[in-house]
Design a protein around this motif. Structure first.
Motif, PDB file in Angstrom:
ATOM      1  N   ILE A   1      69.755  14.695  -8.204  1.00 22.97           N
ATOM      2  CA  ILE A   1      70.976  14.276  -7.502  1.00 22.97           C
ATOM      3  C   ILE A   1      71.029  14.921  -6.112  1.00 22.97           C
ATOM      4  N   THR A   2      71.284  14.095  -5.095  1.00 22.39           N
ATOM      5  CA  THR A   2      71.336  14.595  -3.710  1.00 22.39           C
ATOM      6  C   THR A   2      72.743  14.584  -3.130  1.00 22.39           C
ATOM      7  N   ALA A   3      73.677  13.926  -3.812  1.00 18.59           N
ATOM      8  CA  ALA A   3      75.054  13.847  -3.314  1.00 18.59           C
ATOM      9  C   ALA A   3      76.010  13.718  -4.488  1.00 18.59           C
TER      10      ALA A   3
ATOM     11  N   VAL B   1      75.436  23.391   1.551  1.00 15.54           N
ATOM     12  CA  VAL B   1      76.073  22.099   1.807  1.00 15.54           C
ATOM     13  C   VAL B   1      76.104  21.898   3.318  1.00 15.54           C
ATOM     14  N   PRO B   2      75.572  20.804   3.866  1.00 17.58           N
ATOM     15  CA  PRO B   2      75.028  19.630   3.184  1.00 17.58           C
ATOM     16  C   PRO B   2      73.485  19.625   3.106  1.00 17.58           C
ATOM     17  N   ASP B   3      72.830  20.738   3.501  1.00 16.69           N
ATOM     18  CA  ASP B   3      71.363  20.743   3.569  1.00 16.69           C
ATOM     19  C   ASP B   3      70.723  20.392   2.229  1.00 16.69           C
ATOM     20  N   ASP B   4      71.236  20.996   1.158  1.00 16.02           N
ATOM     21  CA  ASP B   4      70.656  20.784  -0.172  1.00 16.02           C
ATOM     22  C   ASP B   4      71.427  19.770  -1.005  1.00 16.02           C
ATOM     23  N   ILE B   5      72.683  19.616  -0.727  1.00 14.21           N
ATOM     24  CA  ILE B   5      73.525  18.686  -1.500  1.00 14.21           C
ATOM     25  C   ILE B   5      74.673  18.206  -0.608  1.00 14.21           C
TER      26      ILE B   5
ATOM     27  N   ILE C   1      85.434  11.538   8.041  1.00 11.16           N
ATOM     28  CA  ILE C   1      84.065  12.054   8.071  1.00 11.16           C
ATOM     29  C   ILE C   1      84.034  13.406   8.764  1.00 11.16           C
ATOM     30  N   ARG C   2      83.579  14.415   8.028  1.00 14.38           N
ATOM     31  CA  ARG C   2      83.403  15.747   8.608  1.00 14.38           C
ATOM     32  C   ARG C   2      81.926  16.136   8.455  1.00 14.38           C
ATOM     33  N   ASP C   3      81.641  17.313   7.920  1.00 16.88           N
ATOM     34  CA  ASP C   3      80.259  17.807   7.962  1.00 16.88           C
ATOM     35  C   ASP C   3      79.636  18.109   6.597  1.00 16.88           C
ATOM     36  N   SER C   4      80.243  17.675   5.519  1.00 16.00           N
ATOM     37  CA  SER C   4      79.744  18.075   4.196  1.00 16.00           C
ATOM     38  C   SER C   4      78.740  17.085   3.598  1.00 16.00           C
ATOM     39  N   ALA C   5      78.445  16.017   4.318  1.00 12.29           N
ATOM     40  CA  ALA C   5      77.449  15.043   3.843  1.00 12.29           C
ATOM     41  C   ALA C   5      76.488  14.736   4.987  1.00 12.29           C
ATOM     42  N   ARG C   6      75.183  14.642   4.656  1.00 10.06           N
ATOM     43  CA  ARG C   6      74.195  14.392   5.710  1.00 10.06           C
ATOM     44  C   ARG C   6      73.293  13.228   5.341  1.00 10.06           C
ATOM     45  N   LYS C   7      72.631  12.708   6.375  1.00  8.27           N
ATOM     46  CA  LYS C   7      71.687  11.611   6.190  1.00  8.27           C
ATOM     47  C   LYS C   7      70.374  12.151   5.639  1.00  8.27           C
ATOM     48  N   ILE C   8      69.759  11.392   4.717  1.00  4.63           N
ATOM     49  CA  ILE C   8      68.458  11.807   4.189  1.00  4.63           C
ATOM     50  C   ILE C   8      67.442  10.678   4.374  1.00  4.63           C
TER      51      ILE C   8
END
Length: 336
Positions: free
Chosen positions: A244-246, A269-273, A329-336
């Motif tokens: 799981i990535t998100a 967060v968000p580097d690993d999840i 949208i803030r900073d707790s989710a990133r593009k992979i």
């Protein structure tokens, strides 16, 4: 000595009955007489006795706010506090007072919904936080007491409800994570005794389906809408499914619990999840990184609940009122 309607009648040269009917808005008093009586009442600093007026008119200008399990030790209810502020603002113009009732399943068994409202002489009630299995749910479906529920979908000739579009909001939150490239998306949901849990699960499923991502039941965990619920669920979910990535959460408090769990597990967060919440409570913008979440306008939810209750009390038809939401949208989710 306090001014009475007898004093106003003497100054106005009318009967006590005319003063009473003028001040209580009866239509059989001419507008000219009504305004003259109101002006004299203001000049004399007349303050009506709300209890006595209630006995005469059968109107107490009081409504109840019934909240479940508010008094649990250590409970933190930012959602409730915003809703309460909105309710108070919604009642202010019409000069209605608010009585707070805290209930749990035991007290609901001991005192019926009808008796609770009638004993306190409220004209109607706003209900928040009940579980679907609570005794009051079935009683409210049959009640003739004007009632507005928050986030509980019951609609009758005396009962309306106010909510966000939970299905659409969850769809948007999950779709955002998919847009960032995530396909293994967990969902830490609220307990299974809340209507919003089923609605948000439906939105999560719809987003997966639209993007041809198989729904995996094992990626969904149900728990309390609390930091502890999020903390425990996150640890379980990530341990059992490291792919799981998100993770999407049914509340910000749960997401904040996951932040702590991730830190304890040595994850960033968000580097690993990637983490997304729901509510946009004040803490969501104060933590680091800032929490991406669904903003519910909880103040507006309370305000509209109060206004709708007053309209039902006046005889208008109950409705389902939808409160707009927004993906923040803030900073707790990133593009992979």
């Amino acid at each position: 000595m306090a001014v009475t309607i007898k004093d106003i009648a003497k100054y106005a040269g009318v009967s006590v009955t005319t003063v009473s009917r003028a001040l209580n808005g009866y239509p059989d008093v001419s507008e000219e007489t009504r305004e003259r009586i109101k002006k004299i009442a203001e000049q004399l600093n007349y303050t009506p006795n709300s209890i006595a007026r209630g006995l005469v008119t059968n109107k107490t200008h009081t409504v109840g706010l019934i909240v479940s399990e508010l008094i649990k030790p250590g409970a933190y209810h930012p959602f409730f506090l915003e809703v309460l502020a909105g309710i108070k603002a919604g009642l202010k113009k019409d000069k209605y007072d608010l009585i707070l009732f805290t209930v749990d399943p035991e007290s609901q068994d001991a005192t019926s919904y009808e008796k609770l409202c009638n004993d306190r002489k409220v004209e109607g009630a706003i209900v928040e936080g009940l579980r679907l299995s609570d005794p009051y749910i079935e009683e409210i479906k049959r009640t003739q007491i004007p009632t507005v529920l928050i986030d509980i979908p019951i609609l009758t000739d005396k009962v309306g409800y106010v909510s966000s579009d939970n299905v659409q909001a969850a769809f948007e939150a999950t779709s955002y994570l998919i847009k960032l490239g995530h396909r293994n998306i967990g969902f830490i949901n609220g307990h299974g005794d809340a209507a919003v849990s089923f609605e948000r699960l439906e939105g999560y499923k719809k987003a997966l389906e639209k993007n041809n991502i198989p729904y995996k039941e094992e990626y969904v965990v149900f728990d309390d809408f609390t930091q502890e619920g999020g903390y425990n669920s996150f640890k379980t979910l990530v341990f059992e499914h490291p792919e799981i990535t998100a993770v999407f959460h049914a509340s910000d408090l749960m997401a904040i619990g996951s932040f702590k769990a991730a830190k304890d597990l040595g994850m960033k967060v968000p580097d690993d999840i990637s983490i997304v919440g729901f509510d946009d409570i004040e803490l969501a913008s104060l933590i680091t990184p800032g929490l991406t979440t669904i903003r519910q306008d909880t103040f507006k939810m309370g305000y509209n609940a109060a206004k709708h209750l007053l309209s039902i009390i006046k005889g208008e038809k109950p409705q389902h009122i939808l409160i707009p939401h927004k993906l923040v949208i803030r900073d707790s989710a990133r593009k992979i």
